[in-house]
Write a protein that holds these residues in place. Structure first.
Motif, PDB file in Angstrom:
ATOM      1  N   TRP B  57       0.886  -1.167   0.000  1.00  0.00           N
ATOM      2  CA  TRP B  57       0.000   0.000   0.000  1.00  0.00           C
ATOM      3  C   TRP B  57       0.917   1.208   0.000  1.00  0.00           C
ATOM      4  N   LYS B  72      -8.325  -2.155   3.866  1.00  0.00           N
ATOM      5  CA  LYS B  72      -9.073  -1.487   2.815  1.00  0.00           C
ATOM      6  C   LYS B  72      -8.597  -1.975   1.449  1.00  0.00           C
ATOM      7  N   GLN B  73      -9.514  -2.392   0.617  1.00  0.00           N
ATOM      8  CA  GLN B  73      -9.159  -2.891  -0.711  1.00  0.00           C
ATOM      9  C   GLN B  73      -9.558  -1.890  -1.783  1.00  0.00           C
ATOM     10  N   HIS B  74      -9.149  -2.191  -3.007  1.00  0.00           N
ATOM     11  CA  HIS B  74      -9.318  -1.226  -4.092  1.00  0.00           C
ATOM     12  C   HIS B  74     -10.760  -0.739  -4.241  1.00  0.00           C
ATOM     13  N   GLU B  77     -11.572   1.906  -1.827  1.00  0.00           N
ATOM     14  CA  GLU B  77     -10.727   3.082  -1.708  1.00  0.00           C
ATOM     15  C   GLU B  77     -11.381   4.318  -2.299  1.00  0.00           C
ATOM     16  N   ASP B  78     -12.285   4.105  -3.280  1.00  0.00           N
ATOM     17  CA  ASP B  78     -12.857   5.288  -3.927  1.00  0.00           C
ATOM     18  C   ASP B  78     -14.022   5.859  -3.122  1.00  0.00           C
TER      19      ASP B  78
END
Lengths: 429, 78
Positions: B57, B72-74, B77-78
């Motif tokens: 990360w 937290k994964q992709h 993240e948004d």
């Protein structure tokens, strides 16, 4: 008007200067980029930040290309519904060629690649020298990386706790002051330390920069953890006939630079001799003399009279450590550590030195502690012990401002013990 | 300690802490394998990323490392 109303940004298009706002609008209107809404939405979110006076970016993430721990920086906006074109807006750092030389054909290919896989917006160049591609989505990263490395034979740069993309000045390709081949050094060091560039290895960032002479065109002394600055050990070469030609006005000082104003007749005493920081020069009876032992390589006289004065012939580099930007305790210049080192391929002496420094920093450095901060915390003396160098007066910037170098007990005859009675006989209370 | 033993120690250590912390500095791994030198541990950690056990990360300036899929994964993240 574009997609968003941007009155504050529009102000930045006024005046005689190039404007990044105009560039982004041009890309939005005419670009062939695949992420169609990115430039317009970028303007929209910037306007919002200007109004709100806070950033709307969220920095960082797990995004990257397989096996690499650097080169891609995840970026997301916190208003994705309002600005879907920049909801995901990752940055890609591309390792620039040494001295940033490339053909226009290569630049076009880079720009075409970025239009196929991103916003088409670039930053030429980032402050570490990288070619920076601004804004793409996660699904484009691997195809972009494949084409960049396979078709354009170029690699990603450094980011995160890695070695950052090494950078060099124009060096011998353009400059008579270059004391070593900065491009070759930069290229060789980049190739030698691919592992450190692409995979996290350190407590924090680490930068190399290679300046060919003390003019410091890549400002290595101010910005890099290891600054390599060209120098010479012998005397400045003087062409007395050319000195006279400068004095007589046949040659223009500063190679004709700054000539848009009338500065009057060239005055060697006022413009060169009196400006020498160590007062090591004199001019009389048509002859210039330099006390080279006192020269501190400020470069002023060589810059003013480049046809008359040339760098010495026994050339190499000084190696300095510890510069950093002002995140903790203010900015710091790097500290002279190796006064002179020959710089010849394969640069084994330089590699051996930096590896000793890395081993110590990896072992002793705290998380997010730059090398310069570690040297400050543990002392210059400890740093020199680790890299196996003896203290040298040239490492002292000015008396009592550098960290002191103390004697160790085993270095002093008789150690620290003393006969207090014998002492008191000579020194009464 | 062998490389496999080091990998096992790292995984066990991370799994033990996974409820409270999902991302670690590289230096945090040194204490998980006290017999090895930092450079060797760095190489093992990077290898474990390539093998798919761990993931990076990055904030852009600093890199953290954690168990793949943890934290937290992709998509989040948004």
């Amino acid at each position: 008007m574009g997609k968003h109303n941007t009155p504050m940004l529009d102000e930045l298009e006024k005046g005689p200067w190039p404007s990044f706002v105009s560039d982004i609008k041009q890309q939005a209107d005419k670009g062939k980029h695949i992420l169609k809404e990115a430039p317009n939405d970028l303007l929209g979110i910037m306007e919002m930040s200007y109004v709100d006076k806070v950033t709307h970016w969220k920095h960082g993430g797990i995004v990257g290309v397989f096996g690499y721990g650097g080169g891609i920086i995840g970026r997301y906006c916190d208003q994705p519904q309002m600005f879907p074109g920049v909801a995901h807006f990752h940055t890609v750092r591309v390792n620039q060629p040494s001295s940033k030389y490339y053909t226009s054909d290569y630049l076009r290919k880079l720009c075409d690649l970025w239009e196929r896989h991103g916003s088409g917006l670039t930053n030429m160049h980032g402050s570490t020298g990288d070619i920076v591609f601004l804004g793409t989505t996660t699904d484009h990263l691997e195809p972009l990386f494949y084409e960049l490395t396979h078709d354009l034979n170029q690699d990603l740069g450094g980011s995160g706790s890695n070695l950052r993309t090494p950078e060099c000045c124009l060096g011998m390709s353009r400059c008579q002051f270059a004391c070593y081949d900065t491009e070759e050094t930069c290229h060789q060091m980049t190739n030698a330390y691919q592992e450190e560039l692409h995979r996290p290895a350190f407590p924090y960032k680490f930068k190399f920069k290679f300046d060919g002479c003390p003019n410091g065109c890549v400002a290595s002394i101010a910005r890099s953890d290891m600054s390599v600055i060209g120098t010479w050990r012998d005397d400045i070469r003087i062409d007395q006939a050319a000195v006279k030609a400068y004095v007589g006005g046949e040659l223009k000082p500063n190679a004709g630079a700054h000539s848009s104003r009338d500065w009057g007749k060239f005055d060697i005493q006022a413009e060169v001799i009196n400006r020498c920081p160590t007062e090591c020069m004199c001019y009389g009876d048509g002859k210039l003399e330099i006390n080279n032992a006192e020269c501190v390589r400020c470069m002023h006289c060589l810059n003013v009279m480049p046809r008359a004065l040339r760098i010495g012939e026994d050339r190499g580099a000084s190696v300095l450590f510890g510069a950093k930007a002002p995140i903790l305790e203010g900015a710091q210049m790097s500290t002279l550590t190796v006064p002179f080192m020959k710089m010849e391929a394969p640069f084994d002496e330089l590699k051996e030195l930096v590896e000793k420094v890395w081993d110590w920093w990896m072992e002793e450095g705290k998380n997010r502690e730059r090398l310069g901060e570690l040297i400050q915390r543990k002392s210059m003396q400890e740093f020199l012990r680790v890299i196996e160098l003896d203290p040298d007066p040239r490492m002292v910037d000015e008396p009592r401002s550098n960290p002191y170098i103390f004697w160790k007990e085993e270095e002093v005859e008789g150690g620290w013990t003393r006969d207090i009675d014998a002492y008191r006989k000579k020194h009464l209370r | 300690m062998t490389e496999d033993e080091a990998k096992k120690a790292i995984l066990e250590n991370l799994q033990g802490k996974s409820k409270t912390k999902s991302k670690f500095y590289l230096k945090d791994f040194y204490s998980m394998v006290p017999d090895m030198k930092p450079r060797e541990i760095k190489n093992i950690v990077n290898k474990m990323v390539q093998e798919g056990h761990l993931e990076y990360w990055s904030s852009g300036s600093t890199t953290l490392i954690g168990l793949k899929g943890m934290g937290k994964q992709h998509q989040e993240e948004d």
